[in-house]
Structures are given as structure tokens and as C-alpha cells.
Design a protein around this motif. Structure first.
Motif, PDB file in Angstrom:
ATOM      1  N   ILE A 107      37.557  43.830  31.058  1.00 14.51           N
ATOM      2  CA  ILE A 107      38.949  43.913  31.496  1.00 14.51           C
ATOM      3  C   ILE A 107      39.233  42.697  32.373  1.00 14.51           C
ATOM      4  N   LYS A 108      40.158  41.876  31.896  1.00 18.64           N
ATOM      5  CA  LYS A 108      40.467  40.636  32.607  1.00 18.64           C
ATOM      6  C   LYS A 108      41.594  40.869  33.604  1.00 18.64           C
ATOM      7  N   PRO A 109      41.422  40.363  34.827  1.00 19.68           N
ATOM      8  CA  PRO A 109      42.485  40.551  35.831  1.00 19.68           C
ATOM      9  C   PRO A 109      43.713  39.715  35.502  1.00 19.68           C
ATOM     10  N   GLU A 127      44.097  43.508  32.195  1.00 15.35           N
ATOM     11  CA  GLU A 127      44.298  44.614  33.141  1.00 15.35           C
ATOM     12  C   GLU A 127      45.652  45.276  32.867  1.00 15.35           C
ATOM     13  N   GLY A 128      45.665  46.597  32.895  1.00 16.38           N
ATOM     14  CA  GLY A 128      46.896  47.336  32.689  1.00 16.38           C
ATOM     15  C   GLY A 128      47.107  47.834  31.274  1.00 16.38           C
ATOM     16  N   ALA A 135      43.859  50.053  32.024  1.00 13.33           N
ATOM     17  CA  ALA A 135      42.503  49.590  32.343  1.00 13.33           C
ATOM     18  C   ALA A 135      42.499  48.681  33.571  1.00 13.33           C
ATOM     19  N   GLN A 136      41.425  48.819  34.335  1.00 15.61           N
ATOM     20  CA  GLN A 136      41.219  48.032  35.544  1.00 15.61           C
ATOM     21  C   GLN A 136      39.958  47.188  35.390  1.00 15.61           C
ATOM     22  N   PRO A 137      39.863  46.067  36.110  1.00 14.01           N
ATOM     23  CA  PRO A 137      38.640  45.255  36.024  1.00 14.01           C
ATOM     24  C   PRO A 137      37.376  46.070  36.319  1.00 14.01           C
ATOM     25  N   GLY A 138      37.487  47.074  37.157  1.00 18.52           N
ATOM     26  CA  GLY A 138      36.353  47.933  37.477  1.00 18.52           C
ATOM     27  C   GLY A 138      35.883  48.782  36.311  1.00 18.52           C
ATOM     28  N   LYS A 176      39.849  60.915  35.670  1.00 20.26           N
ATOM     29  CA  LYS A 176      40.830  59.949  36.177  1.00 20.26           C
ATOM     30  C   LYS A 176      41.577  59.328  35.009  1.00 20.26           C
ATOM     31  N   ARG A 177      41.457  58.030  34.784  1.00 17.72           N
ATOM     32  CA  ARG A 177      42.195  57.367  33.711  1.00 17.72           C
ATOM     33  C   ARG A 177      41.454  57.401  32.380  1.00 17.72           C
TER      34      ARG A 177
END
Lengths: 109, 118
Positions: free
Chosen positions: A107-109, A15-16, A79-82, A59-60
């Protein structure tokens, strides 16, 4: 059939982080679409790019169509887990959608 | 507005049996498509209806596959007799009337039917 090659086939990041996935063809096409598919669901259209060099933002997510209209990229910032899912590119040809095999993104938290 | 619905969501049958998949498109959508994804491969076109007429069935693998759309509403895809290589996920999609390109009339996909032939 004009093939669409997607790379990488699989991508797992934290993530991120930022990432870019690609969709390439040896042929010129008039437009290209990006879809996202989650497990147990059908593909959902994200964007269509039409003009060479075109950049679209959702968005991103930033989508770019190559100047020669033979390739496209999808860049995800922070990047987000979603964002986890299967990302597919596709193009219309003679009334049919021709698909790439997809990039599976985790995407891993 | 209800989306594209497909039934069943999963089907497990034995080789040689018959299976019928159903797709209910979004109400008012003239274009209805069937696509299939076999494991490890990309999604491939099967056929396209405009209302009740088959516009393009060039992607149908062989004569074991029969698609219908009586009355121009829901569609069925029958596989008879099923073979092992028919296993995969069958997607239905619909779009409004007109030339089927996404910027004019995007495709809306159902969640698919996962068919397993043993």
C-alpha cells in the motif's frame, strides 16, 4: 495434498483504495484461516472461518467463506500503508497446516 | 508472555556443513511444529511434536534432517550435511495442548531462521 491457490500473487495500490484477494481450492474444507506475515516475522493468525457463507470482520478487513466451502476472500476497505504485508490462507488437513503461496500486498502512501 | 523464539535468525553455511536451529516455544505449549518455506514456494509442514514425542514427521524431506525435543521444552532441528536445496526460512510454531486446530488452540509462530546454503 489439496492445494490452495491464492490470487493475485502481488498487488500494489494507493492508500485509500479498496482491494480483494482470493483463496481457492477444488476441494471442500471444514475451515480456513487467514494469516498476515511481515518481513522478518512469522505468520500471525488473523481469522478462522468455519461455516459456509460466513463473514467475519476485523476493523477494515472483511473475510468471507464461500457457500460451498471451497473458496474464501479477504476484502480490505480504505487500505492503509500499515496493511502492507504477505497475506496467506491455510487449512488444517490431517494435523498439518496446508498453505497457499500468499498475496504480497503493498500500500503506497 | 514471551512468544516463540528461534535462534539463529540467519545462518549462512557451505554445502556439506552442519547447522542446528533452535526453537523455544511458548511456555506450557505441548504442541510444537516445524515448517519451512523455500523461496518461491508455499510454506510446508515438516513435523509435529506433542511434548517430547514426534506425533507426525511425514514432512521431513530426508534423513539429513533430525529434530529433537528433549524434555518437551525447546526443540532443535539439525541439518547434516546441508545441501543447496535446504536453503529457505524455517519456522517454528507452538500451541497449547489439545487437538491442534486454530479455533481451539491457535498456532503462534516464531520469526523464523533464514538458512542459506552456498
Amino acid at each position: 495434498t489439496q492445494l490452495l491457490e491464492q490470487s493475485p500473487q502481488f498487488l500494489s495500490i494507493q492508500e485509500g483504495e479498496n482491494l480483494t484477494v482470493y483463496c481457492n481450492s477444488s476441494s471442500v474444507f471444514s475451515s480456513l484461516q487467514w494469516y498476515r506475515q511481515e518481513p522478518g516475522e512469522g505468520p500471525v493468525l488473523l481469522v478462522t472461518v468455519v461455516t459456509g457463507g460466513e463473514v467475519k470482520k476485523l476493523k477494515r478487513l472483511t473475510f468471507q467463506f464461500g457457500d460451498a466451502r471451497k473458496d474464501s476472500s479477504l476484502h480490505i476497505t480504505a487500505a492503509q500503508p500499515g496493511d502492507t504485508g504477505l497475506y496467506l490462507c491455510a487449512r488444517w488437513a490431517r494435523g498439518q497446516l496446508i498453505w497457499g503461496a500468499g498475496t504480497k500486498l503493498i500500500i503506497k502512501p | 508472555e514471551a512468544g516463540v523464539t528461534q535462534f539463529p535468525s540467519h545462518s549462512v553455511i557451505e554445502k556439506g556443513q552442519t547447522v542446528t536451529l533452535r526453537c523455544d516455544p511458548i511456555s506450557g505449549h505441548d504442541n510444537l511444529y516445524w515448517y519451512r518455506r523455500v523461496m518461491g514456494k508455499e510454506i510446508k509442514f515438516l513435523l509435529h511434536f506433542v511434548k517430547e514425542s514426534k506425533q507426525d514427521e511425514s514432512g521431513m524431506p530426508n534423513n539429513r534432517f533430525l529434530a529433537e525435543r528433549t524434555g518437551g521444552t525447546y526443540s532443535t532441528l539439525k541439518v547434516q550435511p546441508a545441501e543447496l536445496e535446504d536453503s529457505g526460512v524455517y519456522f517454528c510454531a507452538s500451541s497449547h495442548r489439545g487437538v491442534p486446530s486454530s479455533y481451539n488452540s491457535p498456532l503462534h509462530f516464531g520469526n523464523g531462521t533464514r538458512l542459506t546454503v552456498t
